[in-house]
Design a protein around this motif. Structure first.
Motif, PDB file in Angstrom:
ATOM      1  N   GLN A  14       0.841  -1.204   0.000  1.00  0.00           N
ATOM      2  CA  GLN A  14       0.000   0.000   0.000  1.00  0.00           C
ATOM      3  C   GLN A  14       0.876   1.254   0.000  1.00  0.00           C
ATOM      4  O   GLN A  14       0.616   2.198  -0.738  1.00  0.00           O
ATOM      5  CB  GLN A  14      -0.959   0.009   1.201  1.00  0.00           C
ATOM      6  CG  GLN A  14      -1.948   1.150   1.166  1.00  0.00           C
ATOM      7  CD  GLN A  14      -2.768   1.181  -0.117  1.00  0.00           C
ATOM      8  OE1 GLN A  14      -3.219   0.157  -0.625  1.00  0.00           O
ATOM      9  NE2 GLN A  14      -2.959   2.366  -0.661  1.00  0.00           N
ATOM     10  N   SER A  15       1.919   1.241   0.802  1.00  0.00           N
ATOM     11  CA  SER A  15       2.848   2.383   0.822  1.00  0.00           C
ATOM     12  C   SER A  15       3.522   2.542  -0.531  1.00  0.00           C
ATOM     13  O   SER A  15       3.712   3.670  -1.018  1.00  0.00           O
ATOM     14  CB  SER A  15       3.911   2.185   1.904  1.00  0.00           C
ATOM     15  OG  SER A  15       3.326   2.177   3.178  1.00  0.00           O
ATOM     16  N   ARG A  17       2.297   1.738  -3.402  1.00  0.00           N
ATOM     17  CA  ARG A  17       1.322   2.264  -4.366  1.00  0.00           C
ATOM     18  C   ARG A  17       1.220   3.787  -4.303  1.00  0.00           C
ATOM     19  O   ARG A  17       0.870   4.431  -5.287  1.00  0.00           O
ATOM     20  CB  ARG A  17      -0.050   1.648  -4.107  1.00  0.00           C
ATOM     21  CG  ARG A  17      -0.222   0.293  -4.725  1.00  0.00           C
ATOM     22  CD  ARG A  17      -1.652  -0.239  -4.633  1.00  0.00           C
ATOM     23  NE  ARG A  17      -1.726  -1.510  -5.316  1.00  0.00           N
ATOM     24  CZ  ARG A  17      -1.387  -2.671  -4.772  1.00  0.00           C
ATOM     25  NH1 ARG A  17      -0.980  -2.719  -3.522  1.00  0.00           N
ATOM     26  NH2 ARG A  17      -1.460  -3.789  -5.470  1.00  0.00           N
ATOM     27  N   GLU A  18       1.526   4.344  -3.159  1.00  0.00           N
ATOM     28  CA  GLU A  18       1.446   5.801  -2.998  1.00  0.00           C
ATOM     29  C   GLU A  18       2.592   6.518  -3.694  1.00  0.00           C
ATOM     30  O   GLU A  18       2.461   7.704  -4.016  1.00  0.00           O
ATOM     31  CB  GLU A  18       1.414   6.152  -1.507  1.00  0.00           C
ATOM     32  CG  GLU A  18       0.146   5.671  -0.810  1.00  0.00           C
ATOM     33  CD  GLU A  18       0.178   5.885   0.698  1.00  0.00           C
ATOM     34  OE1 GLU A  18       1.108   6.566   1.190  1.00  0.00           O
ATOM     35  OE2 GLU A  18      -0.727   5.370   1.369  1.00  0.00           O
TER      36      GLU A  18
END
Length: 142
Positions: A14-15, A17-18
């Motif tokens: 998720q990190s 993807r940022e």
């Protein structure tokens, strides 16, 4: 149902993807899954570090492959340039033969041209062409 991988690596992905393009995230996930499958004994930070080490190795491999390809392209370009030079020399061979015949005994074509008061450029040849012409003619004399 969420699997163990998602629990362990979900936050990292998720990190990622940022800050990374989606394809890079997919590549990272693929590497993480592969390493985690082969080495379930490793902790999350170790798997992540190993994945980045693999990426670094792949980047080095890609750079080396590009350098090899660049060298092949450079070699092909040099061969093409040499062939073009040989063609220009062949087109001027009658003029070169005439100069050599008018100034016998000269050690090089360059000396004969100098005595004739003309340059390689006058014959439509570059200095590099002249060096190759000397090399070719000296090869014939051997």
């Amino acid at each position: 149902m969420t699997d163990q991988f998602d629990v362990q690596f979900g936050g990292i992905l998720q990190s990622a993807r940022e800050i990374l393009p989606e394809q890079s995230v997919l590549d990272l996930e693929r590497k993480l899954r592969h390493i985690h499958t082969e080495r379930p004994d490793l902790d999350v930070p170790e798997v992540v570090n190993m994945a980045f080490d693999v990426f670094e190795g792949e980047a080095i491999d890609a750079r080396l492959a590009m350098e090899d390809e660049r060298a092949r392209v450079d070699e092909a370009a040099a061969a093409e340039a040499r062939l073009a030079s040989m063609q220009r020399i062949a087109e001027r061979s009658a003029e070169l033969d005439a100069v050599e015949a008018r100034y016998p005994g000269r050690a090089t074509i360059t000396e004969a041209l100098a005595d004739a008061g003309i340059s390689w450029a006058y014959l439509g040849l570059s200095e590099e062409d002249g060096a190759l012409a000397e090399e070719i003619r000296q090869g014939f004399e051997k």
